[in-house]
Design a protein around this motif. Structure first.
Motif, PDB file in Angstrom:
ATOM      1  N   ASN A   1     -17.533 -29.647 -28.123  1.00 35.98           N
ATOM      2  CA  ASN A   1     -16.744 -30.181 -29.245  1.00 35.98           C
ATOM      3  C   ASN A   1     -15.531 -31.144 -28.859  1.00 35.98           C
ATOM      4  N   SER A   2     -15.361 -32.230 -29.068  1.00 40.90           N
ATOM      5  CA  SER A   2     -14.330 -33.032 -28.579  1.00 40.90           C
ATOM      6  C   SER A   2     -13.036 -32.933 -28.919  1.00 40.90           C
ATOM      7  N   TRP A   3     -12.889 -32.072 -29.999  1.00 40.86           N
ATOM      8  CA  TRP A   3     -11.525 -31.863 -30.775  1.00 40.86           C
ATOM      9  C   TRP A   3     -10.522 -31.378 -29.684  1.00 40.86           C
ATOM     10  N   GLU A   4     -10.438 -30.334 -29.062  1.00 42.29           N
ATOM     11  CA  GLU A   4      -9.501 -29.998 -28.102  1.00 42.29           C
ATOM     12  C   GLU A   4      -9.555 -30.591 -26.910  1.00 42.29           C
ATOM     13  N   ALA A   5     -10.703 -31.376 -26.368  1.00 39.20           N
ATOM     14  CA  ALA A   5     -10.745 -32.109 -25.329  1.00 39.20           C
ATOM     15  C   ALA A   5      -9.833 -33.405 -25.394  1.00 39.20           C
ATOM     16  N   PHE A   6      -9.934 -33.897 -26.489  1.00 38.09           N
ATOM     17  CA  PHE A   6      -9.447 -35.330 -26.710  1.00 38.09           C
ATOM     18  C   PHE A   6      -8.369 -35.401 -28.104  1.00 38.09           C
ATOM     19  N   TYR A   7      -8.521 -34.615 -28.824  1.00 34.45           N
ATOM     20  CA  TYR A   7      -7.971 -34.910 -30.110  1.00 34.45           C
ATOM     21  C   TYR A   7      -8.273 -36.370 -30.590  1.00 34.45           C
ATOM     22  N   PHE A   8      -7.184 -37.050 -30.968  1.00 34.63           N
ATOM     23  CA  PHE A   8      -7.533 -38.598 -31.727  1.00 34.63           C
ATOM     24  C   PHE A   8      -7.662 -39.425 -30.496  1.00 34.63           C
ATOM     25  N   ASP A   9      -7.531 -39.126 -29.299  1.00 32.12           N
ATOM     26  CA  ASP A   9      -7.253 -40.084 -27.980  1.00 32.12           C
ATOM     27  C   ASP A   9      -8.609 -40.187 -27.064  1.00 32.12           C
ATOM     28  N   PHE A  10      -9.597 -40.881 -27.708  1.00 24.87           N
ATOM     29  CA  PHE A  10     -10.709 -41.096 -26.804  1.00 24.87           C
ATOM     30  C   PHE A  10     -11.408 -42.604 -27.198  1.00 24.87           C
ATOM     31  N   ASP A  11     -12.239 -42.992 -26.304  1.00 29.35           N
ATOM     32  CA  ASP A  11     -12.790 -44.371 -26.485  1.00 29.35           C
ATOM     33  C   ASP A  11     -14.406 -43.913 -26.102  1.00 29.35           C
ATOM     34  N   ALA A  12     -15.197 -44.782 -26.143  1.00 32.31           N
ATOM     35  CA  ALA A  12     -16.861 -44.476 -26.056  1.00 32.31           C
ATOM     36  C   ALA A  12     -16.764 -43.908 -24.443  1.00 32.31           C
ATOM     37  N   PRO A  13     -16.453 -44.638 -23.394  1.00 30.82           N
ATOM     38  CA  PRO A  13     -16.623 -44.008 -22.128  1.00 30.82           C
ATOM     39  C   PRO A  13     -16.314 -42.598 -22.033  1.00 30.82           C
ATOM     40  N   LYS A  14     -15.087 -42.288 -22.444  1.00 34.61           N
ATOM     41  CA  LYS A  14     -14.456 -41.021 -22.425  1.00 34.61           C
ATOM     42  C   LYS A  14     -15.445 -40.012 -23.065  1.00 34.61           C
ATOM     43  N   LEU A  15     -16.024 -40.291 -24.291  1.00 34.75           N
ATOM     44  CA  LEU A  15     -17.032 -39.426 -24.950  1.00 34.75           C
ATOM     45  C   LEU A  15     -18.255 -39.227 -23.949  1.00 34.75           C
ATOM     46  N   LEU A  16     -18.826 -40.435 -23.553  1.00 37.24           N
ATOM     47  CA  LEU A  16     -19.860 -40.258 -22.780  1.00 37.24           C
ATOM     48  C   LEU A  16     -19.398 -39.453 -21.631  1.00 37.24           C
ATOM     49  N   GLY A  17     -18.470 -39.683 -21.001  1.00 32.72           N
ATOM     50  CA  GLY A  17     -18.140 -38.739 -19.652  1.00 32.72           C
ATOM     51  C   GLY A  17     -18.283 -37.362 -20.047  1.00 32.72           C
ATOM     52  N   LEU A  18     -17.703 -36.965 -21.234  1.00 25.17           N
ATOM     53  CA  LEU A  18     -17.697 -35.508 -21.694  1.00 25.17           C
ATOM     54  C   LEU A  18     -19.405 -35.032 -21.807  1.00 25.17           C
ATOM     55  N   ALA A  19     -19.909 -36.142 -22.577  1.00 26.27           N
ATOM     56  CA  ALA A  19     -21.363 -35.499 -22.747  1.00 26.27           C
ATOM     57  C   ALA A  19     -22.210 -35.415 -21.347  1.00 26.27           C
ATOM     58  N   ASP A  20     -21.864 -36.196 -20.720  1.00 30.38           N
ATOM     59  CA  ASP A  20     -22.486 -36.319 -19.292  1.00 30.38           C
ATOM     60  C   ASP A  20     -22.318 -35.008 -18.673  1.00 30.38           C
ATOM     61  N   ALA A  21     -20.917 -34.469 -18.625  1.00 30.78           N
ATOM     62  CA  ALA A  21     -20.446 -33.267 -17.943  1.00 30.78           C
ATOM     63  C   ALA A  21     -21.121 -32.117 -18.759  1.00 30.78           C
ATOM     64  N   ALA A  22     -21.280 -31.951 -19.978  1.00 34.49           N
ATOM     65  CA  ALA A  22     -21.830 -31.003 -20.794  1.00 34.49           C
ATOM     66  C   ALA A  22     -23.239 -31.010 -20.652  1.00 34.49           C
ATOM     67  N   ALA A  23     -24.079 -32.155 -20.558  1.00 35.50           N
ATOM     68  CA  ALA A  23     -25.300 -31.867 -20.158  1.00 35.50           C
ATOM     69  C   ALA A  23     -25.736 -31.470 -18.752  1.00 35.50           C
ATOM     70  N   ASP A  24     -24.779 -31.700 -17.973  1.00 38.45           N
ATOM     71  CA  ASP A  24     -24.977 -31.280 -16.564  1.00 38.45           C
ATOM     72  C   ASP A  24     -24.663 -29.751 -16.531  1.00 38.45           C
ATOM     73  N   LEU A  25     -23.892 -29.133 -17.517  1.00 33.07           N
ATOM     74  CA  LEU A  25     -23.497 -27.691 -17.147  1.00 33.07           C
ATOM     75  C   LEU A  25     -24.586 -26.929 -18.046  1.00 33.07           C
ATOM     76  N   GLY A  26     -25.388 -27.622 -18.868  1.00 28.69           N
ATOM     77  CA  GLY A  26     -26.506 -26.905 -19.503  1.00 28.69           C
ATOM     78  C   GLY A  26     -26.347 -26.673 -21.132  1.00 28.69           C
ATOM     79  N   MET A  27     -25.168 -27.592 -21.586  1.00 27.57           N
ATOM     80  CA  MET A  27     -24.863 -27.515 -23.184  1.00 27.57           C
ATOM     81  C   MET A  27     -25.854 -28.301 -23.700  1.00 27.57           C
ATOM     82  N   GLU A  28     -26.152 -28.152 -24.928  1.00 24.97           N
ATOM     83  CA  GLU A  28     -27.075 -28.793 -25.667  1.00 24.97           C
ATOM     84  C   GLU A  28     -27.018 -29.540 -26.949  1.00 24.97           C
TER      85      GLU A  28
END
Ligand code: DGJ
Length: 632
Positions: free
Chosen positions: A235-262
């Protein structure tokens, strides 16, 4: 009023309650219903008392329907769901009380003469009290003794009370809070109260809870995800609160996929000009400045990583600084001539109006369709206030609180009907609306905004009194924890969060390599127990409100061949005692192997003789034992 018996019928099955969540059956032979009709001929009004008993559960579900046949209008000033008289008062009352970030703490006290009550007047079930109470015999503990549990399937103002009279009898009363309630019925109209579910247990508090867990998991929650293991989310909330853009979100998603999240959940901040919590609620269109290319493109990239995509919404609210408010200022609940009470700088939308509900849901449906969302988190970050609807005459304002709840239910129903495969999680600024009503729509509910693993021990323990573990949203977050400032081992955070609907809520890109390694292992470990979290029997073993050094709980598979005991040792001690724990719910005659040591014990030995807890050093250490049945 003077209602007297008119007629009754008994039939197989259980009727739906018009517009309200309720327990249900999947086939007629699962339950029987008694409809008892009483009539007051002087006001030409009937009440229909509905009682359902289940074949498989020690449960009575009870609600009341008022039917007006009078030429004159009838006004209901109080419409409780059930009233139960018990022949003596020798019970202790247990309820779940709290505040934001400290929800559902267990309180237990001896019944006293007069009325002892819990309630909400906040338009939602609230942080302060939960629509649940239990009466336990004084000698009843987690595993033995008589307990009655009472739970209201409702998400608005409620009253739950026990009254002890001077003949030493106890009366339990539960239903919509009569304060602020006034409902007018014309000829041919009816009013259906919410359902109260009553559970009886002779196996103590765990016995009561397990009945609630099984009933609510299988015959209150609905939909594709009811019986399915839930995806591990980021979940992006405690990761970024309101401070994000598409590249940041994609970075988070990429890391999540890499760790095995779904599942990737994009929380608050993706719409309108929402860079803080002062604005934009009601403007459910993507903020292209933050998410260049829009949500469908982002969702496609995330889907491309093999993750599901989920979105946060808060459909019941409006910000004054929003295009919606500028266009329709009277769509907010507000009392004419009175100052408005804001909370988190926002107002409640007047969703009692159909045009408001339709407008909001159509906007949200458009977004969900476009990004092919797999999951929705429906938040509610303030309680209901300024309770006056511009669409109702003054004399009907007593209907607004309940109409608001009916409107939430109607909106949620439209969501689950339109997207039968969507995973739906409800939320209310954490756990401000964690109730049985919500479970009918969303099989999981965010448990608390407090993600501190140690505070969560009490919150999740308390929540388990009335609700299944598979309903409790629980995430691993960063340390120092954002709510408490506490530092706990990564593994302990995983142990606590993986005893609920598991997820992560931190900036994965900033994680150390060591924590990443632990997260990968944690995810694999969770996979081993996810079926137990989803549908195993859950036992509370050591109570965090009583024991100041250990908290322990256990999952047992349906066939009793597998069990996992989890917990936390809070503080390290020099030269400590040996503490024993006693697993529950095993087959006494089976042999179980402790997977970590290879040692084999009978179920009887484990349950009666117990095993020592590990003597770890350092504070907040995780505990986990896995036992599997083996041939002798
Ligand atoms: C309260 C929720 O509980 C949080 O998880 C987060 O969604 C925020 N609201 C967003 O405003």
């Amino acid at each position: 009023v003077e209602f007297v018996y008119k007629e009754h019928k008994i039939y197989n099955g259980k009727p739906k309650l018009e517009g309200l969540p309720a327990t249900y059956v999947e086939s007629g032979d699962e339950a029987q219903t008694l409809e008892l009709v009483l009539e007051d001929t002087s006001i030409n009004t009937r009440i229909v008392l509905l009682y359902t008993i289940y074949e498989a559960f020690p449960v009575i579900a009870r609600s009341v329907r008022f039917e007006c046949d009078s030429d004159e209008k009838i006004t209901l000033l109080s419409a409780m769901s059930a009233c139960v008289d018990l022949p003596d008062k020798d019970y202790e009352m247990i309820d779940l009380a709290g505040v934001w970030a400290r929800e559902r703490h267990v309180r237990r006290h001896k019944l006293d003469y007069g009325i002892q009550s819990i309630y909400s007047m906040r338009g939602c079930s609230s942080y302060q009290f939960n629509p649940f109470l239990a009466l336990a015999r004084e000698n009843a503990d987690e595993f033995q003794g008589q307990v009655y549990g009472f739970s209201l399937v409702y998400s608005g103002n409620f009253l739950a009370q026990t009254e002890v009279d001077n003949y030493d009898t106890a009366r339990v009363l539960m239903g919509i809070h009569p304060n602020g309630f006034k409902w007018t019925l014309g000829k041919g109209e009816s009013f259906q109260t919410p359902e109260m579910v009553m559970v009886y247990s002779e196996a103590g508090l765990n016995g009561m809870s397990q009945t609630f867990h099984k009933l609510y998991r299988t015959r209150l929650a609905r939909g594709t995800w009811r019986d399915k293991v839930r995806p591990i989310l980021i979940n992006s909330w405690e990761a970024f609160y309101f401070d994000f853009d598409a590249p940041k979100l994609l970075g988070l998603a990429d890391a999540a996929a890499d760790l095995g999240m779904e599942l990737f959940v994009l929380d608050d901040g993706w719409f309108g000009k929402r860079d803080n919590d002062w604005c934009a609620l009601g403007d459910w269109e993507v903020n292209e400045e933050k998410i260049k290319g829009g949500l469908p493109a982002l969702a496609e990239r995330i889907h491309g990583l093999g993750l599901k995509f989920g979105l946060w919404v808060e459909p019941e609210m409006i910000s004054e600084d929003s295009d919606l408010y500028r266009e329709y200022p009277d769509w907010a609940l507000k009392i004419p001539g009175r100052a408005m009470n804001r909370s988190r700088h926002q107002l409640n939308l007047d969703i009692t109006r159909k045009e408001v509900r339709d407008h909001i849901m159509n906007q949200i449906f458009k977004v969900l369709d476009a990004c092919k969302a797999d999951y929705v988190k429906w938040d509610m970050n303030r309680s209901v206030d300024n309770v006056f609807s511009a669409a109702l005459p003054k004399e009907r304002q007593g209907e607004v609180y309940h109409r608001y709840v009916l409107a939430v239910y109607e909106m949620m129903e439209s969501l689950v009907q339109r997207y039968p495969n969507l995973l739906f999680e409800s939320c209310s600024g954490g756990g401000g609306r964690f109730d049985a009503g919500m479970l009918y729509y969303s099989p999981q509910i965010w448990c608390s905004d407090n993600t501190d693993a140690i505070d969560r021990l009490k919150i999740q323990y308390g929540t388990s009194f009335g609700y299944p573990v598979s309903a409790m949203g629980a995430h691993v977050s960063v340390c120092p924890n954002h709510q408490s400032g506490r530092i706990t081992p990564f593994e302990t955070r995983g142990t606590v969060a993986s005893s609920g609907t598991f997820g992560y809520e931190l900036d994965l890109m900033k994680m150390s390599e060591e924590d990443k390694k632990t997260a990968r292992e944690q995810i694999l470990k969770y996979k081993e127990i996810e079926h137990l979290v989803q549908s195993g029997d859950y036992y509370r073993l050591i109570n965090p409100f009583e024991n100041n050094n250990h908290v322990l709980w256990q999952f047992v598979s349906k066939d009793k061949k597998e069990t996992v005991v989890c917990g936390v040792r809070l503080h390290s001690e020099a030269n400590p005692y040996i503490y024993l724990f006693y697993p529950q719910g095993l087959d006494a005659d089976l042999h179980y192997e402790d997977i970590a040591t290879g040692k084999v014990y009978t179920g009887a030995a484990l349950m009666k003789a117990g095993l020592p807890l590990p003597l770890t050093t350092g504070d907040y250490q995780p505990i986990r034992f896995t036992f599997k049945a083996v041939e002798k």
